[in-house]
Each structure stands twice: as C-alpha cells, then as structure tokens.
Write a protein that holds these residues in place. Structure first.
Motif, PDB file in Angstrom:
ATOM      1  N   LEU A  58       0.830  -1.023  -0.063  1.00 33.85           N
ATOM      2  CA  LEU A  58      -0.032   0.038  -0.177  1.00 33.85           C
ATOM      3  C   LEU A  58       0.827   1.043  -0.054  1.00 33.85           C
ATOM      4  CD1 LEU A  58      -2.802   1.290  -0.078  1.00 33.85           C
ATOM      5  CD2 LEU A  58      -2.562   1.083   2.613  1.00 33.85           C
ATOM      6  N   GLY A  59       0.820   2.067  -1.158  1.00 35.62           N
ATOM      7  CA  GLY A  59       1.434   3.037  -1.010  1.00 35.62           C
ATOM      8  C   GLY A  59       3.083   3.291  -0.990  1.00 35.62           C
ATOM      9  N   MET A  60       4.016   2.322  -1.267  1.00 35.91           N
ATOM     10  CA  MET A  60       5.126   2.205  -0.957  1.00 35.91           C
ATOM     11  C   MET A  60       5.907   2.199  -2.300  1.00 35.91           C
ATOM     12  SD  MET A  60       5.245   2.597   2.427  1.00 35.91           S
ATOM     13  CE  MET A  60       7.134   2.266   2.287  1.00 35.91           C
ATOM     14  N   LYS A  61       5.471   1.924  -3.375  1.00 35.28           N
ATOM     15  CA  LYS A  61       6.090   1.956  -4.391  1.00 35.28           C
ATOM     16  C   LYS A  61       6.720   3.380  -4.999  1.00 35.28           C
ATOM     17  CE  LYS A  61       3.591  -2.256  -5.815  1.00 35.28           C
ATOM     18  NZ  LYS A  61       2.784  -2.824  -6.822  1.00 35.28           N
ATOM     19  N   ALA A  62       7.578   3.378  -5.677  1.00 36.97           N
ATOM     20  CA  ALA A  62       8.061   4.555  -6.339  1.00 36.97           C
ATOM     21  C   ALA A  62       7.344   4.940  -7.522  1.00 36.97           C
ATOM     22  CB  ALA A  62       9.705   4.398  -6.589  1.00 36.97           C
ATOM     23  N   ALA A 122       2.995  10.140 -12.090  1.00 42.00           N
ATOM     24  CA  ALA A 122       2.558   9.121 -11.183  1.00 42.00           C
ATOM     25  C   ALA A 122       2.258   9.816  -9.828  1.00 42.00           C
ATOM     26  CB  ALA A 122       3.185   7.929 -11.026  1.00 42.00           C
ATOM     27  N   ALA A 123       1.231   9.740  -9.112  1.00 51.32           N
ATOM     28  CA  ALA A 123       1.011  10.129  -7.877  1.00 51.32           C
ATOM     29  C   ALA A 123       1.859   9.830  -6.802  1.00 51.32           C
ATOM     30  CB  ALA A 123      -0.266   9.835  -7.340  1.00 51.32           C
ATOM     31  N   PRO A 124       2.570  10.928  -5.917  1.00 49.30           N
ATOM     32  CA  PRO A 124       3.478  10.491  -4.911  1.00 49.30           C
ATOM     33  C   PRO A 124       2.803   9.402  -4.060  1.00 49.30           C
ATOM     34  CG  PRO A 124       2.491  12.747  -4.398  1.00 49.30           C
ATOM     35  CD  PRO A 124       1.910  12.293  -5.893  1.00 49.30           C
ATOM     36  N   ARG A 125       3.812   8.427  -3.325  1.00 48.45           N
ATOM     37  CA  ARG A 125       3.298   7.444  -2.438  1.00 48.45           C
ATOM     38  C   ARG A 125       3.437   7.900  -1.149  1.00 48.45           C
ATOM     39  NH1 ARG A 125       1.391   6.106  -6.468  1.00 48.45           N
ATOM     40  NH2 ARG A 125       1.820   4.235  -7.714  1.00 48.45           N
ATOM     41  N   ILE A 126       2.839   7.143  -0.043  1.00 47.26           N
ATOM     42  CA  ILE A 126       2.977   7.465   1.356  1.00 47.26           C
ATOM     43  C   ILE A 126       4.396   6.867   1.679  1.00 47.26           C
ATOM     44  CG2 ILE A 126       2.088   6.870   3.513  1.00 47.26           C
ATOM     45  CD1 ILE A 126      -0.638   6.269   2.170  1.00 47.26           C
ATOM     46  N   ASN A 127       4.755   7.816   2.664  1.00 46.66           N
ATOM     47  CA  ASN A 127       6.266   7.518   3.086  1.00 46.66           C
ATOM     48  C   ASN A 127       5.881   7.139   4.597  1.00 46.66           C
ATOM     49  OD1 ASN A 127       9.047   7.076   3.267  1.00 46.66           O
ATOM     50  ND2 ASN A 127       9.649   9.222   2.966  1.00 46.66           N
ATOM     51  N   ILE A 128       6.116   6.334   4.849  1.00 42.40           N
ATOM     52  CA  ILE A 128       6.197   5.824   6.371  1.00 42.40           C
ATOM     53  C   ILE A 128       7.328   5.944   6.797  1.00 42.40           C
ATOM     54  CG2 ILE A 128       5.247   4.223   8.462  1.00 42.40           C
ATOM     55  CD1 ILE A 128       3.285   5.386   6.495  1.00 42.40           C
ATOM     56  N   ARG A 129       7.540   6.952   7.864  1.00 42.18           N
ATOM     57  CA  ARG A 129       9.049   6.702   8.467  1.00 42.18           C
ATOM     58  C   ARG A 129       8.970   6.882  10.291  1.00 42.18           C
ATOM     59  NH1 ARG A 129       6.941  11.922   7.003  1.00 42.18           N
ATOM     60  NH2 ARG A 129       7.176  13.303   8.800  1.00 42.18           N
ATOM     61  N   SER A 161      -5.594  -1.536  -9.546  1.00 44.95           N
ATOM     62  CA  SER A 161      -4.616  -1.919 -10.336  1.00 44.95           C
ATOM     63  C   SER A 161      -3.180  -1.808  -9.797  1.00 44.95           C
ATOM     64  CB  SER A 161      -4.609  -1.181 -11.904  1.00 44.95           C
ATOM     65  OG  SER A 161      -4.663   0.341 -11.620  1.00 44.95           O
ATOM     66  N   GLU A 162      -3.027  -0.774  -8.919  1.00 44.17           N
ATOM     67  CA  GLU A 162      -1.612  -0.560  -8.510  1.00 44.17           C
ATOM     68  C   GLU A 162      -1.560  -1.166  -7.192  1.00 44.17           C
ATOM     69  OE1 GLU A 162      -2.029   4.029  -6.860  1.00 44.17           O
ATOM     70  OE2 GLU A 162      -2.015   3.367  -8.886  1.00 44.17           O
ATOM     71  N   ASP A 163      -2.679  -1.732  -6.468  1.00 41.52           N
ATOM     72  CA  ASP A 163      -2.737  -2.071  -5.166  1.00 41.52           C
ATOM     73  C   ASP A 163      -3.625  -3.185  -4.686  1.00 41.52           C
ATOM     74  OD1 ASP A 163      -2.170  -2.520  -2.422  1.00 41.52           O
ATOM     75  OD2 ASP A 163      -2.062  -0.561  -1.680  1.00 41.52           O
ATOM     76  N   ASP A 164      -3.464  -4.421  -4.795  1.00 42.04           N
ATOM     77  CA  ASP A 164      -4.209  -5.384  -4.460  1.00 42.04           C
ATOM     78  C   ASP A 164      -4.851  -5.502  -2.919  1.00 42.04           C
ATOM     79  OD1 ASP A 164      -3.958  -6.498  -6.742  1.00 42.04           O
ATOM     80  OD2 ASP A 164      -2.602  -7.855  -6.258  1.00 42.04           O
ATOM     81  N   THR A 165      -4.179  -4.575  -1.932  1.00 39.67           N
ATOM     82  CA  THR A 165      -4.644  -4.608  -0.848  1.00 39.67           C
ATOM     83  C   THR A 165      -6.080  -3.820  -0.734  1.00 39.67           C
ATOM     84  OG1 THR A 165      -2.287  -4.601   0.079  1.00 39.67           O
ATOM     85  CG2 THR A 165      -4.130  -3.951   1.624  1.00 39.67           C
TER      86      THR A 165
END
Length: 1082
Positions: A72-76, A82-89, A270-274
């Motif tokens: 979920l949201g971790m791919k570059a 492309a829309a920016p992804r979530i960056n968990i830090r 299409s980009e995230d099966d979760t």
C-alpha cells in the motif's frame, strides 16, 4: 484521479454530490471529544448511535492480513506523472525542503500566506492542532493535539504549522489517539472530499489545489491502513472486516462510505491489491452478517450497500472473481449462506419466522385480515425482488467476465436443487422456496429484453445449447419422449459453435421455474394435505383426554403434547398462507406467463419444424419426431402445464386473449399428436388446463378459454378429435391409480365438450369424424358406454348399501348391537356415502354426454357392435329407477350426493327418445331378456306425466317407441319360432344366436360373428379363446359358411311366409348398419 478518467455518468454524480456536500457536514456525526472513553474499540461493535448495523449471531471466519508496507502506497512512481506514495518513517520528522525564503506569519490586516492557509486548512480537515491550548476549532469541534509532532518541530526550530510534508506523521498520531482510527479517518475523508470538490475547477499549478489533492490522497491511504492494518494505530486486528459496518451507514454521514471514497479506492485496484481485497472482504462480511438475518430484521441497509457497490465495474469484477462468489461443488443449503449473493436471495416472506410474523394465530383470522397480510407481504417481496434484479442487472452489464460468473452462480443454484422435485423432499438437502423463487424472478427479468411480442429473437434460442457443454445439468432428467440410452447417445454428439447469452438465460430460466415456483406449488399441495391430516389426528387425540384426568402429571404431559401439535399446525397454516401470498402475486405470474409464451412457441417450432408464429400450425404433427424434441427434459412441458394449471385455476383474470390462443394451441397440439409425449400425467395436465379454462369466473360464464375454444378455427378443426383421442388413451395410463385417473380425466373432458357443444361447427365436425374414422369413433362410443354402465351401477349399488345400513342402524336399539359392530357399520356407511357422492358426479356427466352424442349421431350408437350393449345398459337402469326395487334407492337427503332420481329418469328417457327412430335399437331392446320389462316403460310414463318431466311432444315419441319395441319383440319371438332348432355350426359361440357374418379367428381358428368379435375387441384386444393379441383386420371371412347360413334363413323364411320376413327385419337392419353408416344428424 483526473477528470479525464471519469465517465460522464460519474461526473454528473460527482457534481450532485458536490452540491449536497458543499455546505459542510450538516449530516455528519462528529466524534466524541474523548475518543478513547466514548468510541467503541475495534474488537467490539460500534455504538448504535454511531453505526446502526445489525450484529450477526456468530463471528465470521478469520482471514490473514497482508503486509500493507509492501502493498500500500510504498512503490516509487513509475513515471513523472504518477501520484506520490505514502512515506512511512520514524517518529522524527523529515526536514522540509526550503525554498530559500522565509515563511512570515500572516498579519492581522495583511494577506494570508500559503503556509498559514495550508496549516488552517489541514487543521480543519483533520482536526489536528500543534498548539496545546487550541482544543477546539472555530466551529467548536474538538482538536487532536499532535504532541509528538509538536515536539519534533520545536526541536528542529521550525514553525508549528501543519503541512503536507508532515501530514503523514500528524495523521498517524491523531488516528492513534482517536481510539477508532477508521471512524476518525472516514470523517476526515468527508471533509477533505468536500474541500476538494470545491476546488475542482482550480488550476493544477495552484498550490492550494495541490495541497488539498495531496491531503486527499494521504487520507485515503491511511483509511486503507486503518482497515487493513489496525496495528499501525495501536489497535488489535479484528476477525470482522471494519469497512463492512461503515458500508451500512448513510453515505452522507461522516461514518459512512460515500461514492467518492469508493471511486478513489476502486481507482487504486490496478496498483494495489490490498485495496481490492479490503473492499471485497467488506462485501463478504456483509454477506455473512446478512445470512444471520431475516425479513423481520433491518436488512435494507445491506441491500442498499450492495446496490451501491455494484455500480463500480472494477469492484464487480473483483467481487465475482472471489472464491466465495461461486465455490466449487457447493451443497444446495450452503448456496444461501456461503456464497456472496446467497444471503441476499435468501430473504423472503417464506422464511418460517417471517410467515409467523405476517399470519400470527392464522386459524382465528378472518379472510379480510389474511388478504391484507398477503398484499403487504407481496409489496415487500416485490420491492426486494426489484432490488435484487437491480444488483443482477448491474453485474450483467458490467462485462463478459462478471456476466459469465453470474450465470455460473445461477446454474449452481439450479443444478444443486434437483432433489426439490423428488417425491419426498428433505429440506436439509435443498435450498428454500423463497431463495429459488427469487432466483427465478430475476432470471425472468433477464429474459424480458428478448421476449418481444413479435417473437423476433426466438431464432436466437439455440436448441444445440444442450449439446454444447451447457451450464444446466439435464443428465438425470426424464426426457419428453426418449429413454436414457437414446438421450445419452444424442447428447454425446457435441455441437459446434458458441452459446449466446439469450440461450443461456432461456435454458436457465426454464430449469429455474421447474425447481423454483413449480416445486413450491407442489410443496404447497403437500402442506395442505399434511395439515388436514394433522388436524384430524389432533381431534382424535383430544378425545382421549378424559383418560388422564385422574393423573395430574400425565394430564400435564398430555396438554403439552396437544399444544405442541397445535403450534405446529399453526406454523404450517402460516407457511401455507405465506406461500399462497407469494404464488398469487399477479406481477410475477404475469412475467412468468410471458416467459411461458416463448417456451410454448419455441416447443411448437421444434416439434413441428414450422416457422411459427409466422406460419399457421398444421396438425397432426409429422410422423417422425425430431430427436432434439424427444430428448428435451420433460420439465419443458411440465413447467407450461404446471404454470397454466395454477393460473387458470387461481387467477384467470391475468391471462390475455393472445395468451389464451397459445394455451389452447399447445393443449390441442399435444392431445391431437399425443404420441409425441410419453407421460400420461402431462397429457392429462393439458386437459386440466382446458377444464380450468372453461370454469365460470366473475361475469364470464364460459371461463377464460371458452370464447377461444368456440371461436378459433384451429380449435374448431382439431379440439374434438384431440379430446376423444385422449378419452380413449385414458383407459390405460400405466399408473397404479389408472382406474380412478381415467374417470377424473374423462370428467374434465366432459366439461370442455359441454362448453363447446353450443357451436354447430363442432357438431358438424363430429358427424364427419364418425363417417371418416368409424373405428376410432366406435372405440370412443364403446368406452363411453363402459363408463356409463360402471358409474350407474356403482352409484345405485352405493345408494342401496346406504339405504340398508341406515335402516339397520336406525332400527337396531343401541344395546342390541355390539359397540365394535356398530362402529364398523358406521364406518362402512360413511364409506358408502363418500363413494356415492363421487360416482354420482361422474354418473351425471356421463349420462349428459350420452344424451349429447346420441342426439347428434344416433346411427353410430346403433351399430351392431354397440347397440345391444347400449340397450341392455338403458333397460337395466330404467328397471332400477322404475322397477320393483326402486325403493332401495331411497336415501335421506339425496341432494347431498347430487342424486335426483326424477332428473336421472328424464335423462335416460332422453337417450331412448334420441334413438327411437332406429329399428336396430327397437330389436336390441326387445332381445334384452334380462332387464326389458314393458311395465317399466309404463311406470316411467306415469312418473313423467305426474311430475311434468317431459313435454307432450316428447311423451308422444316415448309412447311410439314403446309400441315399436313391443312390435319388435313380437316379431323377434315369431322369428325364433320360425327358425326352430338352429344348427350348432351356425350359432355364435359367445352369444348363442344365429350368425349373420361369420369370420374365422386366425390363431384359435374359432368361428364367430363379426359384430360379436368387433364388440369384444373394443374392450379387450385379444382372441377370446386363447388370449392371443388380435385386431379386427386379422379376421378371415367365412364365406362358404355365410352362404350356408343365408340358405338356412331363406329356407326357414320360405316355410314361414310373410311373418318370417317381417321378423327378420331386425337382423337385416343390423346387417345393413354394418355395411354403411348413415352420417346425417339425428
């Protein structure tokens, strides 16, 4: 998601939602200030005031949670766009990139900076504060103080302002503190979605637009995190899908899931099966929860939720691809609970607890209450079925894949329920009536687009569907006119090509009718018999109560058992009333009839090989039966018979004139060409349809089919022959109840004939039929005489028995007869009364038919092989009604049995009068040595005069007949004297009379008169001397013997003179009737 990727329909919907949501949350439900104390935990159901959703009684199965960090949201981004992804830090925030300029605070009187606007907007949307003293926003809503982020920014000496660069940390901290992360984030989504809608027309380079867009993206991502990985927010994973209960809430509510949320989530499939798994899991959770409910519960939110979800093609694709949509080899009962759609189709007023709710204490309710309850029941069911069809229709229109999988589910429902048509149905092995009826109604609706009035698409229904790996399983089904081997060989030859949707829907719907409404109708009949039996047994049981009065414990147990029985009887009554309410739904039955019209025309096209309805159907059907027709499942015709039997009997008012013509056409066709149908039950069902169709209803005295039967050229030409043919076939139906079946079938045939007898066309056709198909007509007349003889004898015998038993029981003192003997005689009396009532109804109709046919075709009834039997039967019954033993027929309340002795006498006299002009009839009566008594005729004359049963003209004909019979008697006796001793070789071996046309039987070589063997073969197609099968065509004329007999007659006639010639007139008339039959009426 840009506007370019949204369909026009979605754009319109977004605009509407924007108008509704732009004012800022008037319908929202703000979270309590103390989220931890007042908000339910993830492992417990939410409070009723937050989310009003029914709770299932058992937890659903658990499913492993995927790792959201890898999905979920971790791919570059794969491209610059492309829309920016979530960056968990970690807790320490990343440093924001500096643009090299200072970020001044906004001044009170100056323009607001972008940073200040960003902080204010994000704080309002996510209700987060970086200031300890700011606990509420300007609207009074509580704010979450992000202490950790505050400390990080303070440590880095950065402004305490919210921005998209630190928003992820702020959301994580606020959601964790909120207690219910998903509820908090969903309310945030509603606010950010409203904000974003207000900026739709902004320039993409506008920083404010980009801020809100990024906030919206992050909010959706964290909503998915909260739904799939609650551990991220310090919550334990739940066995239930947390999104499910939010789908039940009003989408406009802060805790509900709106269109924009679903659209955004679906766009990420299409980009995230979760995301896909989370939403599909939510739908499965809804299905599992709904499986615990009935129509008595609050089920509507579940239906509304699914109707909303199937509007998204990608989600429909995912739902129908889930293993739970059509599990392999699933049992019939599990279809209702363990498939995704099953619980939605399971809801019905036929659920026992729902039926009890509609019809509590059914035996105490009046008819008006029951009718109102059934109307309410039908309204609820119609609404529910409309919603089910909306769901099904959306799936069908989505794409080929979902449509095919939906057809697989319907096929599974049909194929798993073959046992619903078993003789004894085990409810634990089949789906419920309500489920199958809902399935059938939806399939009927799917067929509506190709069922036009002109039958323009009927060519698209491909009979080769069944030889092309069909979804419908027909291997164990009885075929219309083929044995199992013939059917297996036919279907082993696979056909090429591809099955189209119309054929799929058509064949599935025919099967669904068989296992759905038709099975429910059969069960209704069984329930009605069962409840009558239980009521009789309960009455008998209650008479034993006095035996337990002296034992309190046994009396208590007795009363408990009685109550248990009565409660079960009430339950069955409720189910009967509920089933009747469902099956008598005019809307669904109208749709059903519309579908059956197509089945009728399609069957007739297949059987006849003609292009119907463009051509006029020609009968009889071809001698060669098409293999495709012979090997069809029998339920194709059984559905038609069952459907129209029910409708013509219970709701004829919904049948249109066009449908009447099609009903009449198929009934006549397969009765006229009855060899096309193997089952006598189905053929008798066609007669029953016509019988119900001529029942009077409302102001229509000839029934719903009467006008068509009398006015249709097709019916005028073929109906009478078809009815007479099946009248003959009914003599042997091949079942263990055939003796009684034939009388029921013939009773119904009589009613149809009485309805059409007003038409002269039918009478004219009957005359032609008798002239052209003499043997066929003689067989019919012979069976009619057999029936008349039997039912009259049975009726009169029953009345004699009733008379004797009644007198015996009345005249014998109570103590003079043992109780057991009295009880036995009372039971015998009751049985005799029942038999008398049944047979008297048949007697009345049979004698009425005899009157009609003898009036129109006197010659046919005075043929040599018929006339003597007819005369013997009439004389015997005249003797019973007017002879010395007529008093034996006197019973108390004869009207209870439908017995009117005077009317019976008048009807029998009518038959005499109809044949009064036939010399052979006079001779036959005169030769009746058993029952012919002139005194009976005299007595009949007195009765008719006394009670004015006949007009003067009819009495004149009656007296003339009496004189003619007396003259024939005298002449016949003189002829016997003139003949003297007849040589044995000239005598008929069965009748002991002088033969006139001797023939030799081929197997036994016996010599017998032709009229005698013809009469015998009408009832028994075997040689009477050795029981070898025999046909009249097989006999050999004994020409030489006939010449000798004629010489013998001539010699006797010459010696006796004129008197002998007169006496021989009867024989001459009989011989003439054999040569040719006058076909003129009367």
């Amino acid at each position: 998601m840009s506007d370019s990727t949204i369909s026009d329909a979605d754009k319109i919907r977004n605009k509407r939602l924007a108008k509704l949501g732009g004012s800022g949350g008037s319908n929202s439900s703000p979270l309590p200030e103390n989220g931890t104390a007042n908000t339910p935990s993830a492992t417990s159901p939410p409070p009723q005031q937050s989310i009003n959703s029914p709770k299932p009684t058992s937890p659903p199965p658990t499913s492993a949670q995927p790792n959201p960090f890898s999905q979920l949201g971790m791919k570059a981004p794969s491209s610059p766009s492309a829309a920016p992804r979530i960056n968990i830090r970690p807790a320490a925030p990343q440093k924001r990139e500096s643009d090299g300029t200072a970020r001044p605070r906004s001044r009170q009187n100056g323009a607001e900076s972008i940073e200040t606007w960003e902080d204010r907007t994000l704080s309002s949307v996510f209700r987060i504060s970086l200031k300890p003293d700011a606990t509420k926003d300007v609207h009074g809503h509580p704010l979450h103080f992000a202490a950790s982020l505050h400390d990080d920014l303070t440590e880095e000496k950065k402004p305490l302002l919210l921005s998209t660069s630190v928003l992820d940390q702020a959301i994580t901290e606020a959601a964790t503190d909120a207690g219910q992360p998903l509820e908090y984030l969903l309310s945030c989504w509603k606010r950010v979605a409203r904000q974003f809608r207000g900026m739709k027309n902004s320039n993409a380079e506008d920083p404010k637009y980009n801020v809100v867009k990024e906030a919206r993206r992050l909010c959706m991502s964290y909503c998915i995190f909260a739904a799939t990985m609650p551990e991220m927010f310090g919550r334990e994973s739940s066995e239930e899908n947390p999104l499910a209960r939010h789908l039940l809430v009003d989408p406009e509510n802060d805790l509900g899931i709106c269109h924009e949320f679903l659209a955004e989530a679906v766009s990420r499939f299409s980009e995230d099966d979760t995301v896909k798994d989370a939403l599909v899991g939510a739908v499965e959770q809804l299905s599992r929860d709904l499986a615990q409910l009935s129509m008595n519960d609050n089920y509507q939110p579940y239906i509304l939720a699914l109707r909303n979800l199937v509007r998204y093609p990608a989600l429909v694709e995912a739902m129908t691809s889930a293993p739970s949509f059509v599990p392999p080899d699933i049992a019939a009962p599990a279809l209702e609970t363990d498939t995704l759609l099953g619980p939605f189709f399971r809801l019905s007023p036929l659920q026992p607890e729902v039926a009890l709710n509609y019809f509590s204490s059914p035996k105490t309710r009046d008819k008006a209450y029951i009718n109102n309850s059934q109307k309410a029941l039908r309204m609820s069911l119609q609404t529910h079925q409309e919603e089910l069809f909306d769901i099904v229709n959306c799936i069908v229109k989505t794409a080929k894949g979902p449509r095919e999988r939906l057809l697989d589910w319907f096929a599974a429902a049909v194929n798993a329920n073959h046992k619903r048509r078993a003789m004894r149905v085990d409810p634990k092995q089949v789906s419920t009536d309500g489920f199958m009826i809902n399935v059938t109604v939806c399939l009927d609706r799917l067929c509506e687009p190709f069922m036009d009035v002109s039958f323009s698409k009927i060519d698209k229904i491909d009979v080769d569907y069944l030889r092309r790996s069909p979804r419908v399983s027909i291997q164990d089904e009885t075929k219309i006119n083929a044995d199992q081997k013939t059917s297996d060989d036919f279907y082993a030859q696979e056909a090429g090509g591809v099955n189209n949707f119309i054929s799929e829907a058509f064949f599935l719907t025919v099967a669904a009718h068989h296992y759905g409404p038709e099975a429910a109708g059969a069960k209704l009949g069984q329930l009605q018999k069962e409840v009558k039996h239980m009521e009789r047994e309960t009455e008998k049981f209650e008479t034993e109560r006095h035996k337990f009065v002296n034992n309190a414990m046994q009396l208590q147990r007795f009363d408990i058992m009685v109550k248990k029985y009565k409660d079960e009887i009430d339950r069955i009554h409720c189910l009967i009333l509920s089933t009747q309410g469902v099956l008598l739904d005019e809307l669904s039955q109208t749709r059903s009839m519309q579908f059956m019209r197509y089945v009728i025309v399609w069957l007739l096209r297949l059987a006849s090989g003609q292009s119907l309805p463009k051509e006029t159907l020609r009968l009889p059907l071809p001698d060669h039966q098409p293999d495709a027709f012979k090997c069809l499942p029998e339920y194709f015709l059984e559905d038609i018979v069952g459907n129209f039997k029910f409708i013509t009997r219970n709701m004829p008012q919904i049948i249109t004139p066009t449908q009447c013509e099609e009903i009449v056409t198929i009934c006549i066709t397969f009765l006229r060409s009855s060899e096309y149908i193997k089952s006598p039950y189905l053929k008798s069902g066609l007669v029953t349809i016509l019988f119900h169709g001529v029942w009077p209803y409302y102001a229509n005295t000839r029934g719903v089919l009467g006008d068509v039967l009398n006015g249709s050229p097709f019916a005028n030409k073929h109906l009478l022959h078809a009815l007479m043919k099946f009248y003959i076939e009914a003599e042997s139906t091949g079942t263990h109840t055939q003796f009684f079946d034939k009388f029921n079938i013939r009773y119904e045939i009589f009613q149809v004939i009485k309805c059409i007898w007003v038409s002269n066309l039918y009478r004219e056709n009957l005359v032609k039929e008798a002239a052209i198909n003499t043997d066929f007509f003689v067989r019919f007349v012979n069976l009619l005489l057999n029936d008349a003889t039997f039912v009259l004898d049975e009726s009169f015998s029953s009345f004699i028995k009733i008379h004797e038993l009644t007198a015996e029981l009345r005249d014998t003192p109570t103590g003079a007869m043992e109780e057991a003997v009295r009880k036995e005689k009372e039971e015998l009396l009751a049985d005799s009364k029942s038999r008398a009532k049944s047979y008297m109804g048949l007697t009345t109709e049979t004698v009425a038919m005899l009157k009609l046919f003898t009036e129109a075709l006197a010659d046919a009834f005075t043929m040599p092989e018929i006339v003597q039997r007819l005369a013997d039967m009439l004389d015997y019954n005249l003797d019973a009604l007017t002879g010395p033993k007529q008093s034996n027929l006197k019973v108390e309340h004869p009207e209870e049995y439908g017995f009117n002795p005077r009317q019976m006498l008048a009807d029998i006299v009518d038959v005499y009068i109809n044949l009064s002009q036939k010399t052979s009839f006079h001779v036959a009566i005169a030769r009746d040595g058993r029952s012919y008594k002139p005194s009976n005729f005299t007595k009949a004359t007195e009765i008719m005069q006394r009670y004015s049963l006949k007009s003067p003209d009819e009495l004149h004909k009656w007296r003339a007949l009496i004189s003619s019979i007396a003259a024939a008697k005298e002449a016949d006796e003189q002829a016997d004297q003139d003949l003297g001793e007849i040589p044995e070789e000239f005598e008929d071996p069965l009748m002991a009379t002088l033969m006139s046309d001797p023939v030799v039987l081929p197997s036994s070589k016996a010599v017998i008169d032709r009229s005698t063997i013809r009469s015998h073969l009408l009832s028994d197609p075997t040689d009477p001397f050795n029981r070898v099968p025999l046909k009249i065509e097989d006999v050999v004329p004994a020409t030489e013997l006939r010449e000798r007999i004629e010489a013998f007659r001539a010699s006797k006639r010459g010696r006796s003179g004129v008197g002998g010639a007169v006496a021989d007139g009867g024989a001459a008339a009989a011989a003439a009737a054999t040569e040719a039959m006058d076909t003129t009426p009367g």
